[in-house]
Motif scaffolding. Structure first.
Motif, mmCIF file in Angstrom:
data_model
loop_
_atom_site.group_PDB
_atom_site.id
_atom_site.type_symbol
_atom_site.label_atom_id
_atom_site.label_comp_id
_atom_site.label_asym_id
_atom_site.label_seq_id
_atom_site.Cartn_x
_atom_site.Cartn_y
_atom_site.Cartn_z
ATOM 1 N N ALA A 36 0.821 -1.296 -0.167
ATOM 2 C CA ALA A 36 -0.102 0.082 0.021
ATOM 3 C C ALA A 36 1.060 1.323 -0.017
ATOM 4 O O ALA A 36 1.856 1.456 0.930
ATOM 5 N N PHE A 37 0.629 2.201 -1.063
ATOM 6 C CA PHE A 37 1.359 3.389 -0.994
ATOM 7 C C PHE A 37 0.437 4.406 -0.684
ATOM 8 O O PHE A 37 -0.768 4.639 -0.935
ATOM 9 N N LEU A 38 0.710 5.077 0.620
ATOM 10 C CA LEU A 38 -0.112 6.102 1.189
ATOM 11 C C LEU A 38 0.312 7.570 0.935
ATOM 12 O O LEU A 38 -0.482 8.566 1.252
ATOM 13 N N THR A 45 -4.967 9.415 -0.798
ATOM 14 C CA THR A 45 -5.200 8.309 -1.473
ATOM 15 C C THR A 45 -4.378 7.215 -0.940
ATOM 16 O O THR A 45 -3.479 7.092 -0.195
ATOM 17 N N VAL A 46 -4.907 5.944 -1.409
ATOM 18 C CA VAL A 46 -4.028 4.926 -1.435
ATOM 19 C C VAL A 46 -3.618 4.040 -2.596
ATOM 20 O O VAL A 46 -4.721 3.963 -3.415
ATOM 21 N N GLY A 47 -2.369 3.638 -2.684
ATOM 22 C CA GLY A 47 -2.018 2.945 -4.166
ATOM 23 C C GLY A 47 -2.157 1.381 -3.731
ATOM 24 O O GLY A 47 -1.351 1.013 -2.780
ATOM 25 N N VAL A 48 -2.734 0.721 -4.474
ATOM 26 C CA VAL A 48 -2.833 -0.682 -4.302
ATOM 27 C C VAL A 48 -2.745 -1.430 -5.432
ATOM 28 O O VAL A 48 -3.157 -0.988 -6.600
ATOM 29 N N LYS A 49 -2.286 -2.835 -5.559
ATOM 30 C CA LYS A 49 -2.549 -3.493 -6.721
ATOM 31 C C LYS A 49 -3.862 -4.170 -6.722
ATOM 32 O O LYS A 49 -4.368 -4.713 -5.898
ATOM 33 N N THR A 81 -4.260 4.015 -8.134
ATOM 34 C CA THR A 81 -4.620 4.790 -6.706
ATOM 35 C C THR A 81 -5.961 5.496 -6.665
ATOM 36 O O THR A 81 -6.639 5.522 -7.608
ATOM 37 N N LEU A 82 -6.292 5.010 -5.348
ATOM 38 C CA LEU A 82 -8.013 5.187 -5.061
ATOM 39 C C LEU A 82 -7.922 6.168 -3.990
ATOM 40 O O LEU A 82 -7.138 6.421 -3.007
ATOM 41 N N ARG A 83 -8.862 7.104 -4.331
ATOM 42 C CA ARG A 83 -9.128 8.518 -3.276
ATOM 43 C C ARG A 83 -10.006 7.767 -2.043
ATOM 44 O O ARG A 83 -10.809 6.839 -2.177
ATOM 45 N N LEU A 84 -9.297 8.153 -1.171
ATOM 46 C CA LEU A 84 -10.142 7.846 0.314
ATOM 47 C C LEU A 84 -11.450 8.508 0.541
ATOM 48 O O LEU A 84 -12.310 7.861 0.972
#
Length: 117
Positions: A36-38, A45-49, A81-84
């Motif tokens: 997870a990339f925070l 955001t969080v970056g995930v596979k 990248t997903l917006r929280l």
């Protein structure tokens, strides 16, 4: 969802730990790999596979065009990248983190896999 909630969720995973490989950017790793990339505290955001390949990960872009985007540099490998604080429900964000964690753990050498993962 707030960033601190997401960080706490990530850190509750077996063997998870925070690293800061770049100035002011936090990532959460299991073993030696990021799941997870925070980013920095202001990104939200969080970056995930999100899939084994770009085609699968693109489903997120179609469902949430304003809140999901291809992650820079890693996008071709299925990272988004997903917006929280957007339209993506919290349970779906948690599921995305779960899937990213599981995908990364599966590829870890056995000696790096945490107990209970």
């Amino acid at each position: 969802m707030q960033r601190d909630e997401m960080l706490a969720y990530c850190l509750a995973k077996p063997g998870a730990w925070v690293d800061q490989p770049w100035e002011n950017d936090e990532v959460v790793k299991v073993g030696s790999r990021i799941f997870a990339f925070l980013g920095n505290p202001e990104t939200g955001t969080v970056g995930v596979k999100c899939g084994a390949n770009r085609e699968i990960a693109d489903e997120w872009l179609h469902r949430y065009p304003d809140d999901a985007s291809v992650m820079a540099y890693l996008g071709r490998s299925g990272w988004n990248t997903l917006r929280l604080a957007g339209a993506i429900p919290a349970d779906e964000l948690y599921e995305a983190v779960d899937a990213s964690y599981e995908a990364v753990v599966r590829k870890l050498p056995k000696r790096e896999r945490p107990a209970g993962a």
